[in-house]
Scaffold this active site. Structure first.
Site, PDB file in Angstrom:
ATOM      1  N   HIS A   7     -21.160  18.870  62.448  1.00 10.82           N
ATOM      2  CA  HIS A   7     -20.903  20.270  62.120  1.00 10.82           C
ATOM      3  C   HIS A   7     -21.014  21.295  63.169  1.00 10.82           C
ATOM      4  O   HIS A   7     -21.703  20.872  64.207  1.00 10.82           O
ATOM      5  CB  HIS A   7     -22.147  20.695  60.957  1.00 10.82           C
ATOM      6  CG  HIS A   7     -23.380  20.495  61.329  1.00 10.82           C
ATOM      7  ND1 HIS A   7     -24.233  19.481  60.994  1.00 10.82           N
ATOM      8  CD2 HIS A   7     -24.249  21.515  61.962  1.00 10.82           C
ATOM      9  CE1 HIS A   7     -25.430  19.549  61.491  1.00 10.82           C
ATOM     10  NE2 HIS A   7     -25.511  20.966  61.797  1.00 10.82           N
ATOM     11  N   HIS A  79     -25.376  26.446  67.196  1.00 11.06           N
ATOM     12  CA  HIS A  79     -25.263  24.975  67.687  1.00 11.06           C
ATOM     13  C   HIS A  79     -24.275  24.020  67.215  1.00 11.06           C
ATOM     14  O   HIS A  79     -23.711  24.324  66.342  1.00 11.06           O
ATOM     15  CB  HIS A  79     -26.521  24.296  67.433  1.00 11.06           C
ATOM     16  CG  HIS A  79     -27.182  23.940  66.040  1.00 11.06           C
ATOM     17  ND1 HIS A  79     -27.720  24.616  65.228  1.00 11.06           N
ATOM     18  CD2 HIS A  79     -26.820  22.836  65.396  1.00 11.06           C
ATOM     19  CE1 HIS A  79     -27.903  23.876  64.039  1.00 11.06           C
ATOM     20  NE2 HIS A  79     -27.217  22.900  64.064  1.00 11.06           N
ATOM     21  N   GLU A 130     -27.239  19.581  68.738  1.00  8.91           N
ATOM     22  CA  GLU A 130     -27.969  18.647  67.656  1.00  8.91           C
ATOM     23  C   GLU A 130     -27.574  17.352  67.632  1.00  8.91           C
ATOM     24  O   GLU A 130     -26.123  17.222  67.809  1.00  8.91           O
ATOM     25  CB  GLU A 130     -27.891  19.494  66.260  1.00  8.91           C
ATOM     26  CG  GLU A 130     -28.823  18.563  65.369  1.00  8.91           C
ATOM     27  CD  GLU A 130     -28.590  19.311  63.817  1.00  8.91           C
ATOM     28  OE1 GLU A 130     -27.945  20.035  63.679  1.00  8.91           O
ATOM     29  OE2 GLU A 130     -29.718  18.945  63.097  1.00  8.91           O
TER      30      GLU A 130
HETATM   31 CO    CO Z   1     -27.462  21.853  62.367  1.00  8.46          CO
END
Ligand code: CO
Length: 134
Positions: A7, A79, A130
């Site tokens: 994502h 992020h 991440e």
């Molecule tokens: Co995230």
């Protein structure tokens, strides 16, 4: 090491407004809001087929995205999340290469119920990364 882009996360000042924009204006499929008090955020995922957009609203005092929104009050990209097959092996390989892992270096359970880690944005061209166990 690096797998799919799971994502792209956007910090937003108001989740209701962001959900309305993605669901009604852009016509996307969105999930129900999920409060993650241990991460200091409420999260909604937007399904865009080849990946997801994560909408993050601060939750509680000391939210990790509060400072970001103080600098960018209208919101912005927060992020990128990449999948990895083995998060502990990825962490050890990254640390051996000199990359900085945020926090105490131990994975925490993220929004998908899977272990996640964050990497210092200064090591990756100003982008917070991440990693999520796939
Ligand atoms: Co995230």
């Amino acid at each position: 090491m690096l797998g799919r882009l799971n994502h792209v996360a956007l910090a937003v000042p108001d989740l209701t407004t962001a959900v309305t924009a993605y669901r009604d204006t852009l016509g996307a499929e969105v999930t129900e809001p999920q409060a993650l008090p241990e991460h200091g955020v409420t999260v909604v995922f937007v399904n865009v087929g080849n990946t997801k957009i994560e909408l993050l609203e601060p939750l509680g005092e000391g939210s990790p995205i509060a400072a970001f929104l103080a600098k960018s009050p209208s919101g912005g990209m927060h992020h990128l999340c990449y999948e990895v097959d083995d998060i502990l092996a990825a962490r050890d390989q990254l640390k051996a290469s000199g990359a900085r892992v945020l926090g105490d270096g131990n994975p925490r359970i993220g929004a998908h119920g899977k272990p996640v880690l964050f990497l210092h944005p200064k090591d990756f061209f100003g982008t917070l990364i991440e990693l999520e166990q796939s």
